[in-house]
Design a protein around this motif. Structure first.
Motif, PDB file in Angstrom:
ATOM      1  N   VAL A  28      -8.314  -5.949   6.060  1.00  0.00           N
ATOM      2  CA  VAL A  28      -8.717  -5.057   4.839  1.00  0.00           C
ATOM      3  C   VAL A  28      -7.262  -4.385   4.575  1.00  0.00           C
ATOM      4  O   VAL A  28      -6.344  -4.311   5.198  1.00  0.00           O
ATOM      5  CB  VAL A  28      -9.452  -3.730   5.487  1.00  0.00           C
ATOM      6  CG1 VAL A  28     -11.041  -4.590   5.936  1.00  0.00           C
ATOM      7  CG2 VAL A  28      -8.987  -3.109   6.544  1.00  0.00           C
ATOM      8  N   ALA A  29      -7.484  -3.906   3.243  1.00  0.00           N
ATOM      9  CA  ALA A  29      -6.338  -3.791   2.206  1.00  0.00           C
ATOM     10  C   ALA A  29      -6.134  -2.014   2.544  1.00  0.00           C
ATOM     11  O   ALA A  29      -7.258  -1.247   2.291  1.00  0.00           O
ATOM     12  CB  ALA A  29      -6.246  -4.014   1.003  1.00  0.00           C
ATOM     13  N   HIS A  47      -4.542  -0.370   0.200  1.00  0.00           N
ATOM     14  CA  HIS A  47      -4.748   0.189  -1.143  1.00  0.00           C
ATOM     15  C   HIS A  47      -5.721  -0.444  -1.912  1.00  0.00           C
ATOM     16  O   HIS A  47      -6.110  -1.528  -1.674  1.00  0.00           O
ATOM     17  CB  HIS A  47      -3.054  -0.201  -1.868  1.00  0.00           C
ATOM     18  CG  HIS A  47      -1.987   0.387  -0.971  1.00  0.00           C
ATOM     19  ND1 HIS A  47      -1.874   1.669  -0.406  1.00  0.00           N
ATOM     20  CD2 HIS A  47      -0.807  -0.485  -0.673  1.00  0.00           C
ATOM     21  CE1 HIS A  47      -0.579   1.477   0.338  1.00  0.00           C
ATOM     22  NE2 HIS A  47      -0.142   0.292   0.310  1.00  0.00           N
ATOM     23  N   SER A  48      -6.152   0.047  -3.025  1.00  0.00           N
ATOM     24  CA  SER A  48      -7.243  -0.572  -3.899  1.00  0.00           C
ATOM     25  C   SER A  48      -6.572  -1.882  -4.420  1.00  0.00           C
ATOM     26  O   SER A  48      -5.597  -1.644  -4.947  1.00  0.00           O
ATOM     27  CB  SER A  48      -7.568   0.384  -4.776  1.00  0.00           C
ATOM     28  OG  SER A  48      -8.432   1.473  -4.305  1.00  0.00           O
ATOM     29  N   VAL A  49      -7.191  -2.980  -4.311  1.00  0.00           N
ATOM     30  CA  VAL A  49      -6.920  -4.261  -4.968  1.00  0.00           C
ATOM     31  C   VAL A  49      -7.998  -4.567  -5.855  1.00  0.00           C
ATOM     32  O   VAL A  49      -9.175  -4.828  -5.481  1.00  0.00           O
ATOM     33  CB  VAL A  49      -6.720  -5.142  -3.874  1.00  0.00           C
ATOM     34  CG1 VAL A  49      -6.309  -6.683  -4.226  1.00  0.00           C
ATOM     35  CG2 VAL A  49      -5.840  -4.779  -2.750  1.00  0.00           C
ATOM     36  N   TRP A  62      -2.208  -5.342   4.290  1.00  0.00           N
ATOM     37  CA  TRP A  62      -3.364  -5.509   4.802  1.00  0.00           C
ATOM     38  C   TRP A  62      -3.271  -5.452   6.204  1.00  0.00           C
ATOM     39  O   TRP A  62      -2.219  -5.892   6.863  1.00  0.00           O
ATOM     40  CB  TRP A  62      -3.900  -7.007   4.299  1.00  0.00           C
ATOM     41  CG  TRP A  62      -4.044  -7.128   3.103  1.00  0.00           C
ATOM     42  CD1 TRP A  62      -3.377  -7.086   1.828  1.00  0.00           C
ATOM     43  CD2 TRP A  62      -5.356  -7.344   2.189  1.00  0.00           C
ATOM     44  NE1 TRP A  62      -3.931  -7.298   0.672  1.00  0.00           N
ATOM     45  CE2 TRP A  62      -5.306  -7.361   0.942  1.00  0.00           C
ATOM     46  CE3 TRP A  62      -6.895  -7.406   2.678  1.00  0.00           C
ATOM     47  CZ2 TRP A  62      -6.427  -7.501  -0.188  1.00  0.00           C
ATOM     48  CZ3 TRP A  62      -7.871  -7.499   1.843  1.00  0.00           C
ATOM     49  CH2 TRP A  62      -7.654  -7.746   0.354  1.00  0.00           C
ATOM     50  N   ASP A  70     -13.491  -3.425   1.028  1.00  0.00           N
ATOM     51  CA  ASP A  70     -12.271  -4.113   1.736  1.00  0.00           C
ATOM     52  C   ASP A  70     -10.935  -3.536   1.389  1.00  0.00           C
ATOM     53  O   ASP A  70      -9.833  -3.972   1.810  1.00  0.00           O
ATOM     54  CB  ASP A  70     -12.236  -5.749   1.193  1.00  0.00           C
ATOM     55  CG  ASP A  70     -13.313  -6.774   1.820  1.00  0.00           C
ATOM     56  OD1 ASP A  70     -14.296  -6.222   2.316  1.00  0.00           O
ATOM     57  OD2 ASP A  70     -13.250  -7.738   1.622  1.00  0.00           O
ATOM     58  N   THR A  71     -10.895  -2.729   0.568  1.00  0.00           N
ATOM     59  CA  THR A  71      -9.580  -1.951  -0.134  1.00  0.00           C
ATOM     60  C   THR A  71      -9.695  -0.658  -0.130  1.00  0.00           C
ATOM     61  O   THR A  71     -10.841   0.146  -0.049  1.00  0.00           O
ATOM     62  CB  THR A  71      -9.247  -2.611  -1.623  1.00  0.00           C
ATOM     63  OG1 THR A  71     -10.283  -1.958  -2.457  1.00  0.00           O
ATOM     64  CG2 THR A  71      -9.245  -3.942  -1.372  1.00  0.00           C
ATOM     65  N   GLY A  72      -8.635   0.020  -0.216  1.00  0.00           N
ATOM     66  CA  GLY A  72      -8.432   1.611  -0.339  1.00  0.00           C
ATOM     67  C   GLY A  72      -8.680   2.303   0.850  1.00  0.00           C
ATOM     68  O   GLY A  72      -9.089   3.360   0.966  1.00  0.00           O
ATOM     69  N   TYR A  75     -11.434  -7.379  -5.537  1.00  0.00           N
ATOM     70  CA  TYR A  75     -11.803  -7.684  -4.110  1.00  0.00           C
ATOM     71  C   TYR A  75     -13.162  -6.562  -4.002  1.00  0.00           C
ATOM     72  O   TYR A  75     -13.302  -5.796  -4.701  1.00  0.00           O
ATOM     73  CB  TYR A  75     -10.701  -7.437  -2.989  1.00  0.00           C
ATOM     74  CG  TYR A  75      -9.612  -8.337  -2.963  1.00  0.00           C
ATOM     75  CD1 TYR A  75      -9.928  -9.398  -1.789  1.00  0.00           C
ATOM     76  CD2 TYR A  75      -8.651  -8.593  -3.643  1.00  0.00           C
ATOM     77  CE1 TYR A  75      -8.786 -10.221  -1.719  1.00  0.00           C
ATOM     78  CE2 TYR A  75      -7.831  -9.629  -3.360  1.00  0.00           C
ATOM     79  CZ  TYR A  75      -7.841 -10.408  -2.509  1.00  0.00           C
ATOM     80  OH  TYR A  75      -6.914 -11.389  -2.363  1.00  0.00           O
TER      81      TYR A  75
END
Length: 201
Positions: free
Chosen positions: A127-128, A130-132, A58, A139-141, A135
């Motif tokens: 924010v991430a 990778h995909s989580v 993140w 916020d991800t990917g 969530y």
């Protein structure tokens, strides 16, 4: 490895990554701004580049009342990431165009507010890469937005690069700072400018 050393090492890898892609990088000095946190790029890419280290996949920019801190003044963003406590065991560096990243951060913030989640002022919004699962998708990917990823393979006793011969030939009482930087840079596969040496007496 202490947190400050870990973060500094990641920023060093970020600088090495952009140099591998045909750029020279110089520090943009600012109050309270650590080395290699904000760079002026020349060469294949021209402009200002923010370096944001990723923790557990993140990374963040702070929301500063009306806009993001650092992001609007950046042309590019480098995000160095290691999923362990020693970057020398393997690091990935993601390179983003800031004008792609800013709308994605805006969308993530808007989605959080719409979902009733807290978005604090003057605090980093994470924010991430990778995909989580579980969530908000916004916020991800974020890795999908990267122009490229530079991967630094882990260094082990069997696979580490040998230090330059000049450093090996120097005895401890004749080892200069420049030689030490060259040896460490060769071992960790970074530029000598990314190596910081502190001597405490």
């Amino acid at each position: 490895m202490e947190k400050s050393d870990f973060t500094s090492a990641l920023r060093g890898f970020a600088r090495s990554a952009i140099e591998k892609h045909g750029c020279s990088a110089t520090n943009i000095i600012g109050r309270g701004r650590p080395e290699n946190a904000f760079l002026e790029l020349r060469g294949a890419y021209e402009g200002k580049c923010a370096v944001r280290t990723a923790k557990n996949g993140w990374f963040a920019f702070p929301w500063m009342t009306t806009d993001w801190g650092t992001l609007p003044e950046s042309d590019y963003v480098l995000v160095p990431y290691a999923d362990h406590d020693d970057p020398a065991r393997g690091t990935k560096v993601y390179f983003f165009q800031a004008d792609k990243l800013k709308p994605a951060f805006d969308a993530a913030r808007a989605a959080r507010i719409a979902a009733g989640k807290k978005v604090s002022d003057k605090t980093g919004m994470w924010v991430a890469l990778h995909s989580v699962p579980g969530y908000l998708p916004t916020d991800t990917g974020f890795e999908r937005l990267a122009d490229w990823v530079e991967e630094f393979a882990p260094h082990t006793k069997g696979g580490a690069k040998a230090p330059p011969k000049a450093a090996l030939d120097a005895t401890p009482n004749r080892l200069s700072i420049a030689q030490a930087k060259q040896a460490l840079a060769a071992y960790y596969d970074v530029s000598p400018e990314a190596v910081e040496i502190t001597i405490r007496g």
